[in-house]
Design an enzyme around this catalytic site. Structure first.
Site, PDB file in Angstrom:
ATOM      1  N   LYS A   1       0.836  -1.211   0.000  1.00  0.00           N
ATOM      2  CA  LYS A   1       0.000   0.000   0.000  1.00  0.00           C
ATOM      3  C   LYS A   1       0.864   1.251   0.000  1.00  0.00           C
ATOM      4  CE  LYS A   1       0.922   0.968   4.519  1.00  0.00           C
ATOM      5  NZ  LYS A   1       1.664   2.178   4.970  1.00  0.00           N
TER       6      LYS A   1
ATOM      7  N   ILE B   1      10.884  -4.761   2.878  1.00  0.00           N
ATOM      8  CA  ILE B   1      10.791  -5.016   4.315  1.00  0.00           C
ATOM      9  C   ILE B   1      11.095  -3.719   5.061  1.00  0.00           C
ATOM     10  CG2 ILE B   1      11.819  -6.305   6.237  1.00  0.00           C
ATOM     11  CD1 ILE B   1      12.448  -8.511   4.105  1.00  0.00           C
TER      12      ILE B   1
ATOM     13  N   MET C   1       5.374   0.159   3.317  1.00  0.00           N
ATOM     14  CA  MET C   1       4.356  -0.253   2.356  1.00  0.00           C
ATOM     15  C   MET C   1       3.495  -1.403   2.855  1.00  0.00           C
ATOM     16  SD  MET C   1       6.054   0.106  -1.398  1.00  0.00           S
ATOM     17  CE  MET C   1       4.429  -0.222  -2.105  1.00  0.00           C
TER      18      MET C   1
ATOM     19  N   GLY D   1       4.196  -4.562   3.927  1.00  0.00           N
ATOM     20  CA  GLY D   1       4.450  -5.921   3.461  1.00  0.00           C
ATOM     21  C   GLY D   1       4.107  -6.983   4.495  1.00  0.00           C
TER      22      GLY D   1
ATOM     23  N   SER E   1       1.984  -6.692   6.907  1.00  0.00           N
ATOM     24  CA  SER E   1       0.520  -6.701   7.035  1.00  0.00           C
ATOM     25  C   SER E   1      -0.120  -7.465   5.885  1.00  0.00           C
ATOM     26  CB  SER E   1      -0.008  -5.262   7.065  1.00  0.00           C
ATOM     27  OG  SER E   1       0.473  -4.572   8.201  1.00  0.00           O
ATOM     28  N   ALA E   2       0.434  -7.317   4.672  1.00  0.00           N
ATOM     29  CA  ALA E   2      -0.072  -8.076   3.532  1.00  0.00           C
ATOM     30  C   ALA E   2       0.118  -9.569   3.754  1.00  0.00           C
ATOM     31  CB  ALA E   2       0.637  -7.626   2.260  1.00  0.00           C
TER      32      ALA E   2
ATOM     33  N   ASP F   1      -2.538  -1.975   9.757  1.00  0.00           N
ATOM     34  CA  ASP F   1      -2.632  -2.015   8.300  1.00  0.00           C
ATOM     35  C   ASP F   1      -3.181  -3.328   7.766  1.00  0.00           C
ATOM     36  OD1 ASP F   1      -1.572   0.540   8.143  1.00  0.00           O
ATOM     37  OD2 ASP F   1       0.486  -0.145   7.813  1.00  0.00           O
TER      38      ASP F   1
END
Length: 312
Positions: free
Chosen positions: A20, A107, A111, A113, A115-116, A148
């Protein structure tokens, strides 16, 4: 639940979840739970984490991909494993899972990562185990894991309030073209928030009292219009100055991108990834070439894209 393991279902599930960009991030004061109140406009972009879940008697995670994963934890502190265990507890599932994560999102890059990965783990385990948890419940579980994670589950464009986990969808027309500059630095989110607090304390006499944050209405108007020039005028991040103070090399990166034709640039979230907004696809390609020529790693992405979903 154990009968589902023995029923011969597909034993590997592949889920893709996006990184994100915070196109707007306003930060308020520290709340009673120790987190800062925020108001943010999220946009999910086409840089994805690929998560594969397989049947197992215990819980394990491994990493691969173009991102250096050598420093990532693989014990119970790992957020994707925590997501899997949380879903197992929530559904009384008796087995485990083997998670294999192909990382593409930087990392500690601001952005989302990790959380994704957690959002993808929730979706993958739910599909693998056949637990059929309603989407609303998955969002509630996601909110327990991190601010997030719910957005990585939802994707698209959304306004986040509270810690960022209270989501309201936002309309975004068309496609926005971004170029990400990926400096070598890594920034800890708590460290950047801590630096912001110290800055505000040092300058408390000069700064106006920080009211409850809210997203600038002009941001929502620009997203609804699908107008990159309009959006470029209102990109903002309260954490940017703190991130630059901790990683001064970000300032020349911002200058380089804006000199190379970006409509605007900003540090994404707590950084250090710098997101540049381009006019269109051709402009993004030219900007990527210019940033690469200056020695920066640069990626073109578009947004908005969908949240964590099963692939195939």
């Amino acid at each position: 639940m154990t009968e589902a393991v023995e029923s011969g279902r597909d034993t590997r599930v592949h889920v893709r979840a996006p990184g994100k960009i915070n196109v707007y991030l306003g930060v308020g004061e520290v709340m009673a739970d120790g987190y800062h109140e925020v108001a943010t406009a999220y946009q999910a972009v086409s840089l994805y984490e690929e998560v594969y879940a397989s049947e197992s008697s215990d819980f394990t995670v491994s990493f691969r991909g173009p991102v250096d994963c050598s420093g990532l934890p693989t014990d119970e502190t790992n957020l994707a494993l925590r997501a899997a265990r949380l879903l197992a507890t929530h559904t009384a599932y008796a087995g485990g899972v083997r998670l294999e994560i192909e990382k593409h999102v930087p990392i500690a890059g601001g952005m989302g990562g990790g959380s994704a990965d957690a959002a993808a783990a929730l979706v993958a385990c739910d599909a693998l185990w056949g637990t059929s948890v309603p989407r609303e419940e998955l969002h509630e579980l996601a909110a327990l894991l991190g601010a997030d994670v719910p957005f990585a589950l939802a994707g698209g464009t959304a306004i986040g309030t509270g810690r960022g986990e209270e989501l309201s969808p936002a309309l975004a027309r068309g496609t926005f073209h971004w170029v990400l500059a990926l400096p070598d630095a890594q920034l800890s989110t708590p460290a950047v928030y801590g630096e912001l607090d110290r800055h505000r304390e040092r300058h408390r006499a000069e700064l106006a009292p920080k009211l409850a944050p809210s997203v600038d209405p002009a941001v929502l108007q620009a997203l609804r219009a699908g107008d990159p020039r309009q959006l470029a005028e209102v990109l903002a991040n309260d954490l940017q100055a703190a991130a630059i103070h901790l990683a001064p090399e970000l300032a020349p990166v911002l200058e380089t991108g804006e000199r190379a034709g970006a409509l605007a640039g900003l540090v994404s979230g707590s950084g250090p990834t710098v997101a540049f907004l381009a006019e269109d696809g051709d402009g993004a390609l030219e900007l990527q070439i210019a940033l690469s020529a200056s020695g920066l790693r640069a990626l073109r992405v578009t947004g908005p894209v969908h949240g964590a979903r099963v692939v195939g």
